[in-house]
Write a protein that holds these residues in place. Sequence first.
Motif, PDB file in Angstrom:
ATOM      1  N   LEU A  56       0.938  -1.478   0.135  1.00 56.04           N
ATOM      2  CA  LEU A  56      -0.272  -0.120   0.113  1.00 56.04           C
ATOM      3  C   LEU A  56       1.148   1.258  -0.178  1.00 56.04           C
ATOM      4  O   LEU A  56       0.004   2.365   0.462  1.00 56.04           O
ATOM      5  CB  LEU A  56      -0.747   0.099   1.064  1.00 56.04           C
ATOM      6  CG  LEU A  56      -2.081  -1.022   1.459  1.00 56.04           C
ATOM      7  CD1 LEU A  56      -2.536  -1.068   2.660  1.00 56.04           C
ATOM      8  CD2 LEU A  56      -2.973  -1.435  -0.223  1.00 56.04           C
ATOM      9  N   HIS A  57       2.071   0.866  -0.401  1.00 53.74           N
ATOM     10  CA  HIS A  57       3.343   2.180  -1.075  1.00 53.74           C
ATOM     11  C   HIS A  57       3.208   2.661   0.764  1.00 53.74           C
ATOM     12  O   HIS A  57       3.259   3.644   0.612  1.00 53.74           O
ATOM     13  CB  HIS A  57       2.384   3.451  -1.958  1.00 53.74           C
ATOM     14  CG  HIS A  57       1.916   2.438  -2.911  1.00 53.74           C
ATOM     15  ND1 HIS A  57       2.505   1.525  -3.727  1.00 53.74           N
ATOM     16  CD2 HIS A  57      -0.107   2.423  -3.155  1.00 53.74           C
ATOM     17  CE1 HIS A  57       1.580   1.742  -5.053  1.00 53.74           C
ATOM     18  NE2 HIS A  57       0.607   2.184  -4.236  1.00 53.74           N
ATOM     19  N   GLY A  58       4.012   2.251   1.290  1.00 58.71           N
ATOM     20  CA  GLY A  58       4.535   2.649   2.713  1.00 58.71           C
ATOM     21  C   GLY A  58       3.048   2.656   3.848  1.00 58.71           C
ATOM     22  O   GLY A  58       3.357   3.589   4.671  1.00 58.71           O
ATOM     23  N   HIS A  59       2.018   2.701   3.565  1.00 56.50           N
ATOM     24  CA  HIS A  59       0.745   3.382   4.626  1.00 56.50           C
ATOM     25  C   HIS A  59       0.374   1.737   5.625  1.00 56.50           C
ATOM     26  O   HIS A  59       1.181   0.706   5.366  1.00 56.50           O
ATOM     27  CB  HIS A  59      -0.779   2.870   3.919  1.00 56.50           C
ATOM     28  CG  HIS A  59      -0.681   3.911   3.077  1.00 56.50           C
ATOM     29  ND1 HIS A  59      -0.560   5.618   3.270  1.00 56.50           N
ATOM     30  CD2 HIS A  59      -0.796   4.325   1.629  1.00 56.50           C
ATOM     31  CE1 HIS A  59      -0.462   6.337   2.136  1.00 56.50           C
ATOM     32  NE2 HIS A  59      -0.614   5.520   1.013  1.00 56.50           N
ATOM     33  N   CYS A  60      -0.202   1.781   6.290  1.00 50.49           N
ATOM     34  CA  CYS A  60      -0.681   0.731   7.086  1.00 50.49           C
ATOM     35  C   CYS A  60      -1.794  -0.268   7.592  1.00 50.49           C
ATOM     36  O   CYS A  60      -3.007   0.507   7.270  1.00 50.49           O
ATOM     37  CB  CYS A  60      -0.349   1.541   9.096  1.00 50.49           C
ATOM     38  SG  CYS A  60       1.526   2.613   9.359  1.00 50.49           S
ATOM     39  N   GLY A  61      -1.888  -1.000   7.567  1.00 52.10           N
ATOM     40  CA  GLY A  61      -3.124  -1.856   7.777  1.00 52.10           C
ATOM     41  C   GLY A  61      -3.496  -1.535   8.689  1.00 52.10           C
ATOM     42  O   GLY A  61      -2.811  -0.965   9.864  1.00 52.10           O
ATOM     43  N   GLN A  62      -4.962  -1.814   8.573  1.00 50.65           N
ATOM     44  CA  GLN A  62      -6.398  -0.883   9.530  1.00 50.65           C
ATOM     45  C   GLN A  62      -5.400  -2.138  11.041  1.00 50.65           C
ATOM     46  O   GLN A  62      -5.064  -3.576  10.416  1.00 50.65           O
ATOM     47  CB  GLN A  62      -7.683  -1.277   9.886  1.00 50.65           C
ATOM     48  CG  GLN A  62      -8.478  -0.485   8.691  1.00 50.65           C
ATOM     49  CD  GLN A  62      -8.102   1.109   9.143  1.00 50.65           C
ATOM     50  OE1 GLN A  62      -7.766   1.728  10.673  1.00 50.65           O
ATOM     51  NE2 GLN A  62      -7.349   2.072   8.396  1.00 50.65           N
ATOM     52  N   VAL A  65      -1.853   3.132  12.570  1.00 52.61           N
ATOM     53  CA  VAL A  65      -1.351   4.115  11.859  1.00 52.61           C
ATOM     54  C   VAL A  65      -0.071   4.262  11.432  1.00 52.61           C
ATOM     55  O   VAL A  65       0.813   3.892  13.009  1.00 52.61           O
ATOM     56  CB  VAL A  65      -2.219   5.455  12.701  1.00 52.61           C
ATOM     57  CG1 VAL A  65      -3.842   5.083  12.087  1.00 52.61           C
ATOM     58  CG2 VAL A  65      -1.385   5.590  14.097  1.00 52.61           C
ATOM     59  N   LEU A  66       0.687   5.507  10.725  1.00 55.09           N
ATOM     60  CA  LEU A  66       2.586   5.450   9.608  1.00 55.09           C
ATOM     61  C   LEU A  66       2.414   6.639  11.447  1.00 55.09           C
ATOM     62  O   LEU A  66       1.644   7.666  11.733  1.00 55.09           O
ATOM     63  CB  LEU A  66       2.023   6.080   9.525  1.00 55.09           C
ATOM     64  CG  LEU A  66       3.901   5.715   8.558  1.00 55.09           C
ATOM     65  CD1 LEU A  66       4.238   4.835   8.698  1.00 55.09           C
ATOM     66  CD2 LEU A  66       3.869   6.706   6.947  1.00 55.09           C
ATOM     67  N   THR A  69       8.927   6.321  11.181  1.00 54.87           N
ATOM     68  CA  THR A  69       9.010   4.848   9.997  1.00 54.87           C
ATOM     69  C   THR A  69       7.774   3.664  10.770  1.00 54.87           C
ATOM     70  O   THR A  69       8.305   2.653   9.516  1.00 54.87           O
ATOM     71  CB  THR A  69      10.440   4.420  10.389  1.00 54.87           C
ATOM     72  OG1 THR A  69      10.748   4.816  10.864  1.00 54.87           O
ATOM     73  CG2 THR A  69      11.250   6.088   9.634  1.00 54.87           C
ATOM     74  N   CYS A  71       4.562   0.904  11.794  1.00 55.35           N
ATOM     75  CA  CYS A  71       2.946   1.390  12.187  1.00 55.35           C
ATOM     76  C   CYS A  71       2.639   1.499  13.470  1.00 55.35           C
ATOM     77  O   CYS A  71       3.217   0.247  13.852  1.00 55.35           O
ATOM     78  CB  CYS A  71       2.329   0.135  11.192  1.00 55.35           C
ATOM     79  SG  CYS A  71       2.770   0.678   9.521  1.00 55.35           S
ATOM     80  N   PRO A 198       5.238  -0.568   7.425  1.00 52.93           N
ATOM     81  CA  PRO A 198       4.882  -0.358   6.792  1.00 52.93           C
ATOM     82  C   PRO A 198       4.298  -1.047   5.792  1.00 52.93           C
ATOM     83  O   PRO A 198       5.163  -1.806   5.607  1.00 52.93           O
ATOM     84  CB  PRO A 198       5.190   0.917   6.106  1.00 52.93           C
ATOM     85  CG  PRO A 198       6.094   2.009   8.067  1.00 52.93           C
ATOM     86  CD  PRO A 198       6.162   0.165   8.089  1.00 52.93           C
TER      87      PRO A 198
END
Length: 199
Positions: A56-62, A65-66, A69, A71, A198
């Motif tokens: 997800l391009h450096g995003h965090c899964g539920q 939250v980021l 560096t 999640c 992430p």
Amino acid sequence: MGAPYWAFNTAVNAGREPEGGTLENCAVIYPAGNWAVFAYTCGAINVYPICSRTPLHGHCGQPFVLVGTHCVHVIQAGSTWAAARTQCGLLGGDLIILEDCHQYRKVYLYLTEKGYKPFAFWIGGSDLAIEGQWRWIDGSPIAMGVPYWGNVQVGGPGAPEPNNPGVENCMELSSAWMYRFSNTLCNNTRRVVCETHPL
């Protein structure tokens, strides 16, 4: 279907994969088959899974939250240190490791901005394996002294943490210690800070 993915089955009277009709409904790859795809029995027990997750391009899964560096997810319910690790594991992470000063500051700012005080949180450090040798859950050593560890403040500034050797073996962050490291009883109940990388 077909090349370059599916294998050519070299068994006698065999053709191209997939073969096996309704008996082989799952796909496998293995080195003897030049890592090509073969149809296989889904209930086979001699096959190891290969897992993947969509990036997800450096995003965090539920529910993470980021923060900096990593999640991060704060579990509001109190639990023991061991139970905290289990809870983080069920979410796909583990207790947070704060070995990098920059990341430590980001997490500190996040906790204070969210107003999580005057509460304490479990983090991923202990000396449970060898008394007096404080290590993160990944086995790396924990830096001692300032700026990480707090001071015992009963009646004013006192001796540096960790204290009470052999009794308080798990690590917390507490607003009472300005969110510096403090050791406490592993069976105490604290909120939990989990982390994962992430996606």
